[in-house]
Design an enzyme around this catalytic site. Structure first.
Site, PDB file in Angstrom:
ATOM      1  N   ARG A   3      39.979  48.040  39.069  1.00  0.00           N
ATOM      2  CA  ARG A   3      41.183  47.009  39.410  1.00  0.00           C
ATOM      3  C   ARG A   3      42.237  48.075  40.093  1.00  0.00           C
ATOM      4  NH1 ARG A   3      41.169  43.710  34.540  1.00  0.00           N
ATOM      5  NH2 ARG A   3      39.359  44.064  33.540  1.00  0.00           N
ATOM      6  N   ASP A  51      46.710  44.652  37.549  1.00  0.00           N
ATOM      7  CA  ASP A  51      45.610  44.583  36.618  1.00  0.00           C
ATOM      8  C   ASP A  51      44.681  43.643  36.599  1.00  0.00           C
ATOM      9  OD1 ASP A  51      47.858  43.875  35.129  1.00  0.00           O
ATOM     10  OD2 ASP A  51      46.496  43.300  33.618  1.00  0.00           O
ATOM     11  N   ASN A  52      45.201  42.587  37.430  1.00  0.00           N
ATOM     12  CA  ASN A  52      44.347  41.226  37.772  1.00  0.00           C
ATOM     13  C   ASN A  52      43.829  41.326  39.290  1.00  0.00           C
ATOM     14  OD1 ASN A  52      44.175  40.265  35.031  1.00  0.00           O
ATOM     15  ND2 ASN A  52      46.113  38.997  35.542  1.00  0.00           N
TER      16      ASN A  52
END
Length: 495
Positions: A226, A294-295
């Protein structure tokens, strides 16, 4: 995509181990009281060399089958069931053993790995996150020779769980299966729901009726690296690890040979992929809900679906997350959010490269997004591209007309596919679209039976809630099965 592709060879990988243990922590999987198979994606499994055992009878649509709790672990013997030169076959009991108890797949990772990363959450930096209820379970090569990850959601606590229980609600798992199936059909780069197993625990959640049922999900991704993975290394000022990660992404995920400026090459590729994902979201009418760094992974796939929704109409302020009080990730703000996320990757890469070339690439994001947005709209219209200027003008006209008319997004594309628009007062806002479409040729014909349906296949929140209500109230999975089959039918018509 073929509904029943020929199975690929099973080719296990362990590439993540080459990065070193500074990138992950070995963790055990949770021991669940039950294992009830609710969804098995045999179509995706065949692409990585895993097929149903000959004695297994596929359920309707070939995607979902329920079996009772297994009493004991069933070990897979590759000498009996397959090898790396052909596909391996799994009965439902063996499937549960690997994707519910997480017995290692042959020759892949010997133990689960919780990945380390940081991230901006609603644009506030958080260094205290990481895989808190999931792990990387295995790596494999698919039928197109790409490295793929099998990762989990709801597989138990890890060092990054903080105060969480490491579990996933069954409702959350059902919603993720539906989201990924729909996005795949609509040509959005996405993780694919590989397996969903109900696990027999009663979970307490503050945002839905509790106790609620539990599950463990396995997803298939090209990568779980990520933007937040890079941010952690920048935060720790670990330039050596950053260079290793850059090399890993370039060589293993992008299939590029590192040149004199590998970080620049990586950023250039990543920006294009992130811009394309944002464009495909908009054409699909999709709102992810939580576009934190983080996605956002480096392969440009959408993943980790929480409070997602499809917008009924083109409404820039439409939000998916009840906690997104300021509409940061509203439908119309998603391109800006993704641009901002790309900027955070540039900031992290400053650990190993000077700023000017990163800034120059970042400034190309709006242009790349505009081009990708036009391509995404034309794909959904089912017409063949013309010139770049014509394509962008058509895409802009479509967006303007949808916003002005408030016509349902799915209904518009269902009627307009192939470049044809009906007459009538309700189509008055689309006169410019009609005029521009007259110069375009259909990408394919409308002979598929789907195009004769009175209404499009859509996935709005009321239908999702109805599918879940049938499961929650009566353990009735028929609406779920039917919906997955309908989505795949639409996907076949759109291909």
């Amino acid at each position: 995509m073929a509904e029943n592709p020929q199975p690929a060879r099973y080719r296990p990988r362990t590439d993540i181990l080459d990065l070193g243990d500074a990138f992950y922590d070995a963790v055990p999987a949770a021991a669940f009281p039950e294992h009830i198979l609710r969804f098995r994606n045999d179509r995706a499994a065949a692409e990585v060399g895993i097929v149903a055992a000959a004695d297994r009878t596929p359920a309707q649509a070939g995607v979902q089958r329920r079996v009772g709790p297994a009493a004991a672990s069933v070990a897979l013997d590759p000498r009996l069931r397959g090898d790396t030169e052909r596909s391996i076959s799994l009965s439902d009991a063996e499937w549960i053993d690997h994707f519910g108890r997480f017995t290692p797949l042959p020759a892949s990772l010997p133990e689960p790995l919780a990945l380390r990363y940081h991230g901006h959450q609603f644009q506030s930096y958080n260094p205290d996150i990481g895989d808190g209820r999931g792990f990387l379970y295995a790596q494999v090569t698919d039928h197109r020779d790409r490295l793929l990850d099998l990762g989990t959601k709801g597989s138990g606590q890890t060092p990054y769980s903080r105060f969480g229980d490491g579990r996933l609600t069954l409702k959350g798992g059902v919603r993720e299966v539906l989201a990924t199936e729909m996005l795949e059909a609509l040509n959005v780069p996405t993780s694919r729901s590989f397996s969903l197993i109900e696990t027999g625990e009663a979970l307490t959640r503050g945002d839905e009726p509790s106790p609620t049922r539990s599950a463990v999900l396995v997803r298939l991704n090209h990568s779980h690296v990520r933007i937040g993975t890079f941010q952690r290394l920048a935060y720790e000022r670990d330039a050596d690890a950053m260079r290793r990660l850059v090399d890993y992404v370039l060589t293993r995920l992008y299939d590029q040979t590192p040149g004199s400026d590998p970080a620049i090459a990586l950023f250039d590729e990543a920006v294009g992929r992130i811009a394309t994902l944002a464009a495909r979201f908009m054409a699909a009418g999709f709102v992810h809900g939580v576009l934190n760094t983080d996605n956002i992974n480096l392969t440009g796939e959408s993943f980790d679906y929480g409070p997602w929704r499809f917008a009924p109409t083109w409404d820039a302020g439409f939000t998916a997350a009840y906690f997104d009080h300021h509409g940061l990730y509203a439908y119309g703000r998603q391109p800006d959010a993704m641009h901002w996320n790309a900027m955070q990757l540039a900031v992290a890469l400053r650990t190993v490269v000077d700023a000017p070339p990163l800034i120059a690439i970042l400034e190309t994001f709006p242009e790349r997004y505009a081009k990708a947005a036009a391509e995404a709209v034309l794909w959904r219209l089912g017409v063949t591209p013309r010139t770049d200027a014509d394509d962008r003008a058509l895409a802009d006209a479509v967006t303007t007309a949808l916003a002005r008319s408030r016509m349902p997004i799915d209904a518009f594309y269902h009627q307009a596919s192939g470049g044809w628009l009906p007459e009538g007062e309700e189509w008055a806002a689309f006169e410019e679209v009609r005029a521009r479409l007259s110069d375009y040729r259909p990408r394919s014909d409308r002979s598929h039976p789907y195009w004769s349906d009175a209404a499009p296949c859509s996935l709005l929140i009321d239908e999702v809630e109805a599918i879940w209500a049938a499961i929650a109230d009566r353990d009735d999975w028929s609406l779920f099965d039917t919906k997955v089959a309908a989505i795949r039918r639409m996907g076949a018509a759109l291909t």
